[in-house]
Design a protein around this motif. Sequence first.
Motif, mmCIF file in Angstrom:
data_model
loop_
_atom_site.group_PDB
_atom_site.id
_atom_site.type_symbol
_atom_site.label_atom_id
_atom_site.label_comp_id
_atom_site.label_asym_id
_atom_site.label_seq_id
_atom_site.Cartn_x
_atom_site.Cartn_y
_atom_site.Cartn_z
ATOM 1 N N ARG A 93 0.599 -10.671 5.948
ATOM 2 C CA ARG A 93 1.026 -12.055 5.742
ATOM 3 C C ARG A 93 2.541 -12.198 5.929
ATOM 4 O O ARG A 93 3.302 -11.268 5.689
ATOM 5 N N VAL A 94 2.946 -13.379 6.335
ATOM 6 C CA VAL A 94 4.362 -13.673 6.582
ATOM 7 C C VAL A 94 5.087 -13.891 5.252
ATOM 8 O O VAL A 94 4.624 -14.654 4.401
ATOM 9 N N VAL A 95 6.232 -13.235 5.089
ATOM 10 C CA VAL A 95 7.033 -13.432 3.871
ATOM 11 C C VAL A 95 8.493 -13.760 4.186
ATOM 12 O O VAL A 95 9.314 -13.909 3.274
ATOM 13 N N GLY A 96 8.837 -13.887 5.463
ATOM 14 C CA GLY A 96 10.211 -14.227 5.824
ATOM 15 C C GLY A 96 10.296 -14.738 7.250
ATOM 16 O O GLY A 96 9.424 -14.457 8.082
ATOM 17 N N PRO B 258 8.540 -16.211 12.178
ATOM 18 C CA PRO B 258 8.264 -15.186 11.171
ATOM 19 C C PRO B 258 8.791 -13.835 11.625
ATOM 20 O O PRO B 258 8.539 -13.400 12.747
ATOM 21 N N ASN B 259 9.562 -13.179 10.763
ATOM 22 C CA ASN B 259 10.113 -11.876 11.150
ATOM 23 C C ASN B 259 9.951 -10.816 10.061
ATOM 24 O O ASN B 259 10.465 -9.711 10.185
ATOM 25 N N GLU B 260 9.211 -11.165 8.999
ATOM 26 C CA GLU B 260 8.951 -10.189 7.953
ATOM 27 C C GLU B 260 7.525 -10.377 7.446
ATOM 28 O O GLU B 260 7.100 -11.502 7.155
ATOM 29 N N TYR B 261 6.806 -9.271 7.354
ATOM 30 C CA TYR B 261 5.386 -9.305 7.008
ATOM 31 C C TYR B 261 5.097 -8.247 5.940
ATOM 32 O O TYR B 261 5.806 -7.246 5.829
ATOM 33 N N ILE C 280 5.882 -3.028 4.512
ATOM 34 C CA ILE C 280 6.744 -4.145 4.897
ATOM 35 C C ILE C 280 7.217 -3.916 6.327
ATOM 36 O O ILE C 280 7.703 -2.833 6.659
ATOM 37 N N THR C 281 7.066 -4.930 7.172
ATOM 38 C CA THR C 281 7.466 -4.816 8.575
ATOM 39 C C THR C 281 8.496 -5.882 8.916
ATOM 40 O O THR C 281 8.294 -7.063 8.641
ATOM 41 N N HIS C 282 9.612 -5.439 9.488
ATOM 42 C CA HIS C 282 10.680 -6.344 9.941
ATOM 43 C C HIS C 282 10.682 -6.318 11.461
ATOM 44 O O HIS C 282 10.693 -5.248 12.068
ATOM 45 N N VAL C 283 10.673 -7.510 12.080
ATOM 46 C CA VAL C 283 10.505 -7.632 13.528
ATOM 47 C C VAL C 283 11.766 -8.187 14.173
ATOM 48 O O VAL C 283 12.318 -9.187 13.706
#
Length: 268
Positions: free
Chosen positions: A228-231, A238-241, A251-254
Amino acid sequence: MKHKRILTAGSTIAALALAAVATPVIANHAWSTYHWSTPDGVVRVPVVDTTSGTWPARVKLASDDWNRSANIQSAYTRGTANQKRCPQVSGTIQVCATAYGRTGWLGIASITLSGGHIASGTTKLNDTYFTQAQYNTESWKQLVTCQEIGHDYGLGHQDEDFNTDTTNSCMDYTSQPAGNEHPDQHDYDQLALIYAHLDGAAAAATSTANKGKPLGIDTGDSPAEWGRVVGRDAAGRPNEYVRNVNGYTVITHVTWAPDAKVPPGRLD
């Protein structure tokens, strides 16, 4: 035209004075509260480079850059080449590069969390874009390599507007990467703030005991796999999941390409 922070003679003296303070107060770009467990404020997780071709020199340079921080002493090691899936391995930062396809992203950083601490990290670099003329430059490649590994240590971005370029840091979204290939003093100051928090010997012992353990977690290459998107970035993308796998929070940062069209997703 690039617009960088300009220091006057007075501000230079002030900056040097701040640098001499034991606990810096000028940095404010931690990635939430994410940090590795350490009893002495020094992160010693190895950077395991599984890339090939010309990438190893860039990964080594980024690793050396982060090791200039008094809070980072990560050994650079070579791993099994061309691990496209880039699985999470406890107590390590795994770095992978291959053609992941037209995903829209240049690089992604993923961390797993356990007991409030980072248990593992990965960096993935997308050669599908880095072979294109727009991104096939040393500046773009070094910036993204440096930035994703920086996330794996617990750093966020200094700025998330691709239309500006206000820093000399790789922890900056910008469409003008020249001059942003390395960390800057603000990044080192932020690491000092993050790792001023010390963990007990028991937490450090648990981290050491699990070092090198495959966690059975693959970050994946698309939003559908990241959770899910959190940032979001400054463009609203969306760049944080976040998702939960095998008892870990992932946690994934794109880092999207500046011109990538990204589905908006749902912000939870």
